[in-house]
Structures are given as C-alpha cells and as structure tokens.
Design a protein around this motif. Structure first.
Motif, PDB file in Angstrom:
ATOM      1  N   HIS A 189      -8.702  65.046 -68.411  1.00  0.00           N
ATOM      2  CA  HIS A 189      -7.257  64.989 -68.226  1.00  0.00           C
ATOM      3  C   HIS A 189      -6.738  63.556 -68.350  1.00  0.00           C
ATOM      4  CE1 HIS A 189      -3.306  65.945 -66.618  1.00  0.00           C
ATOM      5  NE2 HIS A 189      -3.459  64.930 -65.796  1.00  0.00           N
ATOM      6  N   THR A 190      -7.406  62.618 -67.692  1.00  0.00           N
ATOM      7  CA  THR A 190      -6.955  61.227 -67.696  1.00  0.00           C
ATOM      8  C   THR A 190      -7.027  60.619 -69.095  1.00  0.00           C
ATOM      9  OG1 THR A 190      -7.714  60.979 -65.412  1.00  0.00           O
ATOM     10  CG2 THR A 190      -7.298  58.951 -66.656  1.00  0.00           C
ATOM     11  N   LEU A 191      -8.128  60.822 -69.769  1.00  0.00           N
ATOM     12  CA  LEU A 191      -8.253  60.264 -71.124  1.00  0.00           C
ATOM     13  C   LEU A 191      -7.265  60.910 -72.094  1.00  0.00           C
ATOM     14  CD1 LEU A 191     -12.138  59.849 -71.464  1.00  0.00           C
ATOM     15  CD2 LEU A 191     -10.425  58.128 -70.823  1.00  0.00           C
ATOM     16  N   ALA A 192      -7.008  62.201 -71.923  1.00  0.00           N
ATOM     17  CA  ALA A 192      -6.027  62.875 -72.784  1.00  0.00           C
ATOM     18  C   ALA A 192      -4.630  62.318 -72.533  1.00  0.00           C
ATOM     19  CB  ALA A 192      -6.057  64.377 -72.545  1.00  0.00           C
ATOM     20  N   GLU A 193      -4.288  62.081 -71.288  1.00  0.00           N
ATOM     21  CA  GLU A 193      -2.973  61.485 -70.969  1.00  0.00           C
ATOM     22  C   GLU A 193      -2.846  60.099 -71.596  1.00  0.00           C
ATOM     23  OE1 GLU A 193      -1.082  63.056 -66.800  1.00  0.00           O
ATOM     24  OE2 GLU A 193      -2.242  61.209 -66.762  1.00  0.00           O
ATOM     25  N   ASP A 194      -3.918  59.333 -71.497  1.00  0.00           N
ATOM     26  CA  ASP A 194      -3.875  57.958 -71.980  1.00  0.00           C
ATOM     27  C   ASP A 194      -3.816  57.866 -73.505  1.00  0.00           C
ATOM     28  OD1 ASP A 194      -3.927  57.264 -69.341  1.00  0.00           O
ATOM     29  OD2 ASP A 194      -5.967  56.481 -69.362  1.00  0.00           O
ATOM     30  N   THR A 195      -4.343  58.866 -74.186  1.00  0.00           N
ATOM     31  CA  THR A 195      -4.331  58.842 -75.654  1.00  0.00           C
ATOM     32  C   THR A 195      -3.213  59.709 -76.233  1.00  0.00           C
ATOM     33  OG1 THR A 195      -5.922  60.648 -75.829  1.00  0.00           O
ATOM     34  CG2 THR A 195      -6.806  58.396 -75.813  1.00  0.00           C
ATOM     35  N   GLY A 196      -2.507  60.411 -75.360  1.00  0.00           N
ATOM     36  CA  GLY A 196      -1.407  61.255 -75.801  1.00  0.00           C
ATOM     37  C   GLY A 196      -1.844  62.546 -76.461  1.00  0.00           C
ATOM     38  N   LYS A 197      -3.093  62.971 -76.215  1.00  0.00           N
ATOM     39  CA  LYS A 197      -3.595  64.208 -76.810  1.00  0.00           C
ATOM     40  C   LYS A 197      -3.546  65.357 -75.847  1.00  0.00           C
ATOM     41  CE  LYS A 197      -6.639  61.939 -80.034  1.00  0.00           C
ATOM     42  NZ  LYS A 197      -7.973  61.725 -80.494  1.00  0.00           N
ATOM     43  N   ALA A 246      -0.377  81.008 -65.591  1.00  0.00           N
ATOM     44  CA  ALA A 246      -1.515  80.369 -64.939  1.00  0.00           C
ATOM     45  C   ALA A 246      -1.810  79.024 -65.591  1.00  0.00           C
ATOM     46  CB  ALA A 246      -2.736  81.270 -65.021  1.00  0.00           C
ATOM     47  N   VAL A 247      -2.192  78.074 -64.762  1.00  0.00           N
ATOM     48  CA  VAL A 247      -2.569  76.759 -65.259  1.00  0.00           C
ATOM     49  C   VAL A 247      -3.921  76.877 -65.940  1.00  0.00           C
ATOM     50  CG1 VAL A 247      -3.116  74.390 -64.594  1.00  0.00           C
ATOM     51  CG2 VAL A 247      -1.299  75.628 -63.411  1.00  0.00           C
ATOM     52  N   LYS A 248      -4.043  76.251 -67.106  1.00  0.00           N
ATOM     53  CA  LYS A 248      -5.288  76.320 -67.863  1.00  0.00           C
ATOM     54  C   LYS A 248      -5.819  74.929 -68.112  1.00  0.00           C
ATOM     55  CE  LYS A 248      -4.085  80.617 -70.089  1.00  0.00           C
ATOM     56  NZ  LYS A 248      -4.036  81.395 -71.289  1.00  0.00           N
ATOM     57  N   GLY A 249      -7.046  74.851 -68.579  1.00  0.00           N
ATOM     58  CA  GLY A 249      -7.653  73.573 -68.910  1.00  0.00           C
ATOM     59  C   GLY A 249      -8.037  72.790 -67.663  1.00  0.00           C
ATOM     60  N   PRO A 250      -8.193  71.481 -67.820  1.00  0.00           N
ATOM     61  CA  PRO A 250      -8.637  70.643 -66.710  1.00  0.00           C
ATOM     62  C   PRO A 250      -7.758  70.760 -65.465  1.00  0.00           C
ATOM     63  CG  PRO A 250      -8.704  69.388 -68.742  1.00  0.00           C
ATOM     64  CD  PRO A 250      -8.040  70.699 -69.056  1.00  0.00           C
ATOM     65  N   GLU A 267      -4.555  59.802 -57.355  1.00  0.00           N
ATOM     66  CA  GLU A 267      -5.467  58.765 -56.870  1.00  0.00           C
ATOM     67  C   GLU A 267      -6.739  58.725 -57.717  1.00  0.00           C
ATOM     68  OE1 GLU A 267      -7.714  57.653 -52.717  1.00  0.00           O
ATOM     69  OE2 GLU A 267      -5.749  58.627 -52.614  1.00  0.00           O
ATOM     70  N   TRP A 268      -7.243  59.893 -58.079  1.00  0.00           N
ATOM     71  CA  TRP A 268      -8.441  59.949 -58.926  1.00  0.00           C
ATOM     72  C   TRP A 268      -8.154  59.368 -60.310  1.00  0.00           C
ATOM     73  CZ3 TRP A 268     -12.770  60.339 -56.574  1.00  0.00           C
ATOM     74  CH2 TRP A 268     -12.909  61.116 -55.429  1.00  0.00           C
ATOM     75  N   THR A 269      -7.004  59.714 -60.874  1.00  0.00           N
ATOM     76  CA  THR A 269      -6.691  59.184 -62.207  1.00  0.00           C
ATOM     77  C   THR A 269      -6.512  57.666 -62.165  1.00  0.00           C
ATOM     78  OG1 THR A 269      -4.333  59.706 -61.969  1.00  0.00           O
ATOM     79  CG2 THR A 269      -5.698  61.339 -63.082  1.00  0.00           C
ATOM     80  N   ASN A 270      -5.942  57.153 -61.081  1.00  0.00           N
ATOM     81  CA  ASN A 270      -5.821  55.694 -60.939  1.00  0.00           C
ATOM     82  C   ASN A 270      -7.193  55.044 -60.840  1.00  0.00           C
ATOM     83  OD1 ASN A 270      -3.029  55.680 -61.066  1.00  0.00           O
ATOM     84  ND2 ASN A 270      -2.777  55.824 -58.856  1.00  0.00           N
ATOM     85  N   LEU A 271      -8.119  55.660 -60.117  1.00  0.00           N
ATOM     86  CA  LEU A 271      -9.486  55.139 -60.025  1.00  0.00           C
ATOM     87  C   LEU A 271     -10.151  55.110 -61.396  1.00  0.00           C
ATOM     88  CD1 LEU A 271     -10.975  56.806 -56.814  1.00  0.00           C
ATOM     89  CD2 LEU A 271     -10.787  54.363 -57.279  1.00  0.00           C
ATOM     90  N   ILE A 272      -9.979  56.188 -62.143  1.00  0.00           N
ATOM     91  CA  ILE A 272     -10.574  56.261 -63.480  1.00  0.00           C
ATOM     92  C   ILE A 272      -9.993  55.167 -64.364  1.00  0.00           C
ATOM     93  CG2 ILE A 272     -10.706  57.678 -65.587  1.00  0.00           C
ATOM     94  CD1 ILE A 272     -10.796  60.144 -63.590  1.00  0.00           C
ATOM     95  N   ARG A 273      -8.694  55.001 -64.321  1.00  0.00           N
ATOM     96  CA  ARG A 273      -8.034  53.987 -65.163  1.00  0.00           C
ATOM     97  C   ARG A 273      -8.409  52.561 -64.760  1.00  0.00           C
ATOM     98  NH1 ARG A 273      -3.181  57.803 -64.898  1.00  0.00           N
ATOM     99  NH2 ARG A 273      -3.278  58.782 -66.960  1.00  0.00           N
ATOM    100  N   SER A 274      -8.733  52.353 -63.494  1.00  0.00           N
ATOM    101  CA  SER A 274      -9.087  51.004 -63.040  1.00  0.00           C
ATOM    102  C   SER A 274     -10.563  50.685 -63.252  1.00  0.00           C
ATOM    103  CB  SER A 274      -8.726  50.829 -61.564  1.00  0.00           C
ATOM    104  OG  SER A 274      -9.541  51.643 -60.749  1.00  0.00           O
TER     105      SER A 274
END
Length: 71
Positions: free
Chosen positions: A63-71, A5-9, A26-33
């Motif tokens: 999820h987006t901030l974790a991807e961007d920081t590599g955590k 099962a998928v866990k977390g965000p 699309e949401w992650t792109n909006l957050i990053r922009s």
C-alpha cells in the motif's frame, strides 16, 4: 454487482490496527522513514523489528509503495 467491500492491501488495515495497536498512518510513516527501499527488505524489517506477520507487513508495504509511486 458491487458489494462495497474493501479489497487489496487495505482489507488488512482493520486487523492490523486492532492487533498491533497503531493506526495505519503510523505504519506508513515508519515505512517511509526507513532507509530501506526494496519491497521485501521492508517486509522483512517490519517482521523482525516490529513483530508483524508476513501478510500484514506485505499489505502495509504494498500500500505504501503504491501510494508513493501513484500506482
């Protein structure tokens, strides 16, 4: 024992896509922009500007901030 099962965000992603009609990418792109950088600022922005619920907004930002920081 692993259930696969998928866990977390990411566990919110299917319901986010279904409810708001946009893919997670699309949401992650909006957050990053966004000029905003702080977690709760981004959550508040998604809630007020895009009418997301708190849990969905929080999952996307986490999820987006974790991807961007590599955590």
């Amino acid at each position: 024992m692993t259930t696969g099962a998928v866990k977390g965000p990411a566990s919110y992603f299917p319901s986010i896509e279904k409810k708001y009609g946009r893919p997670v990418a699309e949401w992650t792109n909006l957050i990053r922009s966004s000029p905003l950088t702080k977690h709760m600022e981004l959550v508040s922005w998604l809630k007020t500007e895009h009418s997301l619920g708190h849990g969905h907004a929080n999952a996307l930002v986490t999820h987006t901030l974790a991807e961007d920081t590599g955590k």
